[in-house]
Design an enzyme around this catalytic site. Sequence first.
Site, PDB file in Angstrom:
ATOM      1  N   GLU A 144       0.864  -2.052   8.973  1.00 60.80           N
ATOM      2  CA  GLU A 144       0.080  -3.043   9.716  1.00 60.80           C
ATOM      3  C   GLU A 144       0.947  -3.935  10.614  1.00 60.80           C
ATOM      4  O   GLU A 144       1.127  -5.128  10.341  1.00 60.80           O
ATOM      5  CB  GLU A 144      -0.758  -3.892   8.765  1.00 60.80           C
ATOM      6  CG  GLU A 144      -1.921  -3.123   8.192  1.00 60.80           C
ATOM      7  CD  GLU A 144      -2.862  -4.005   7.378  1.00 60.80           C
ATOM      8  OE1 GLU A 144      -2.559  -5.181   7.164  1.00 60.80           O
ATOM      9  OE2 GLU A 144      -3.905  -3.487   6.953  1.00 60.80           O
ATOM     10  N   GLU A 299      -6.351   2.419   3.832  1.00 62.55           N
ATOM     11  CA  GLU A 299      -6.558   1.410   2.780  1.00 62.55           C
ATOM     12  C   GLU A 299      -7.984   0.908   2.843  1.00 62.55           C
ATOM     13  O   GLU A 299      -8.512   0.679   3.934  1.00 62.55           O
ATOM     14  CB  GLU A 299      -5.689   0.164   3.031  1.00 62.55           C
ATOM     15  CG  GLU A 299      -4.211   0.328   2.982  1.00 62.55           C
ATOM     16  CD  GLU A 299      -3.518  -1.019   3.275  1.00 62.55           C
ATOM     17  OE1 GLU A 299      -4.168  -2.073   3.221  1.00 62.55           O
ATOM     18  OE2 GLU A 299      -2.320  -0.981   3.580  1.00 62.55           O
ATOM     19  N   GLU A 347      -0.496 -10.582  -4.736  1.00 60.72           N
ATOM     20  CA  GLU A 347      -1.757  -9.838  -4.690  1.00 60.72           C
ATOM     21  C   GLU A 347      -2.265  -9.459  -6.076  1.00 60.72           C
ATOM     22  O   GLU A 347      -2.963  -8.458  -6.232  1.00 60.72           O
ATOM     23  CB  GLU A 347      -1.589  -8.619  -3.784  1.00 60.72           C
ATOM     24  CG  GLU A 347      -1.354  -9.079  -2.356  1.00 60.72           C
ATOM     25  CD  GLU A 347      -1.326  -7.981  -1.320  1.00 60.72           C
ATOM     26  OE1 GLU A 347      -1.831  -8.194  -0.218  1.00 60.72           O
ATOM     27  OE2 GLU A 347      -0.764  -6.905  -1.627  1.00 60.72           O
TER      28      GLU A 347
END
Length: 641
Positions: A144, A299, A347
């Site tokens: 990303e 994803e 996360e």
Amino acid sequence: MAIVYGGDYNPEQWPRETWAEDVRLMREAGVNRVSVGIFSWAKLEPEEGRFDFGWFDEVLDMLHEGGIGVCLATPTASPPPWFAATYPEALPVDESGRRLTHGSRQGFDPSSDVYLAKALAITERVARRYHDHPAVRLWHVHNEYGCHNARSYSAAATAKFRLWLRERYGDLESLNEAWGTAFWSQAYSSWDQIHVPLPTPSIPNPAHVLDFKRFSSRRLLELYRAEVALLRSIDPSKPMTTNVMTGSHPDIDLWEFAEEVDVVSADHYLERPFEHVNLGFAADFARSLGGGKPWILMEHSTSAVNWQGRNRAKAPRELLRNSLSHFARGADAIMFFQWRASRRGAEKWHSGMVPHVGTDSKIWREVCELGARLGELEELEGSTVTADAAILWDYQNLWAQEHEAKPTDDLNVQQVLNTCYSALWRAGVTTDVAHSEGDLSGYRLVVVPALYLTSNRAAENLKDFVRGGGTVLVTPYSGIADENDAVYLGGYPGAFRDMVGVRTEEFYPLIDRTIELTSGGTGSIWSEAAEARGAEVRDTYLDGTPAWTVNRYGEGTAHYLTTFVDGDTLDRVVAAALSDAQVEPVADAPAGVEVVRRSHDDGRSWLFCINHLDRDAQVKTATAAIEVPAGEVVVHAESEN
Ligand code: GAL
């Protein structure tokens, strides 16, 4: 060949004992592909120039023995602490001029030469060691780009920005003209006077800011190109991609990235309020970026994410609906972030395929069910989706509209896009996403949501489309300024005035109020002192000002709205535009049931019927009545199969 199924696998977060169980569980779930190495830089190169690949050899061998293929990542999205400690000048600088520190990820300035050198060094090591490893199927370059550091305001960025501007404009006179620097005494007399847009006393020059955003996106593209060139020199045969966000993440121009990947790979996370409708857009956009070719859903989430403030866990069956909607819209690979939900780190509240609670869980059962269902859909691999309608989306238009000085802050082009796309979704029409300068010849309807920045090329492209028989639906604040953000003169919407047959003298943003329309509908956010100049008026404000017009132009038809109409009114306008364009819904389905067709060139086709309702529904086609239980997905093979 099997449909690709799996997710990001981060074994470095887990003790070795877990790895064997991971492979066993992957097999149980039908997983055949994982992405590895994405965040492994610190473990692969614990100190500058000292490498440790032993553990990674083990991981790749173990996956291969288990029959699991690998998307091998270059770990360049998260430089290790030694990088920041040794090269603090390579850290990103935010728009207030503050240098950021290490401690999360993407801790590098995209304009830093030392970052590029170190990123290429680790990439080369990884590529040389694993290019012929039998598990490796594809190169997953970086992760990303620009997710957190798209725009850096460093001295290095200023130096590269100047070079980029010299290339773009050639001489200062052209730059001064394009940026309109006659205004507020901004004319530059030397390249050294130009900086990245740092804080300044009043409103910054819009064209300067827009060019900086263009430059920043290109900078990241240069980083991608550099890694790809190196990888190709070592491994010319395997496909390369970088995963992008097609649902949000507006700081990089995905149209430019799409030209350079071998296969489009996209990430998507549900976001309120549009959730599964926005999912449809993100998936349609991913397919369109690749020109309709099958793409990789690199994803998505099995359930909650951790970054939305209030993170909703998915309802039962939602995982299956979401995944199969991506599949219906042309993905040939369905992958998640991530395999195992983390115990530690930023996360840890993000769902995974193996949740904290373990395999006795809704998530795990649905993960296994999805694996089995994808296994049954093998023959769809390579099939495609056809769309007669397209909606335009362009980052440079978005960036121009982000500028602070404009008719109203209430107009948000992403919301306009979502609203228009939602209307097409509700109409049951499959939609591509197109660029205003792209090839529109395959479409019958093109929707133009707030295309404020309309280049001369884009204007001609759209007009040619309509002249040739196409239908357009143009929303307010389209066709206003050219590619240098200079307003088209002579009445709005300057670039489209003749096409829509309307001339507007002034805009009247609606401040804390709506306006009533003769049809009984309402308009919000925006109104115009518009006058029909050749167009038929279909709806008006109560004072008679046109609200919705339709103009015959060449062989085609241009619908124009002068306000943002309510949902029911928009549905009526879209229905009229679809009827002019002779575009039909895929099937006859109740509201809330999504239907998409995938087909092979040989005529075999399948209808995906996705029931988002909590009651059973029926989908009708010319030849079938398909029962779709509440919350379920039925994949119906059509009769020619
Ligand atoms: C993506 C990212 C993943 C993970 C995920 C969480 O943007 O690529 O590494 O952070 O978001 O939703």
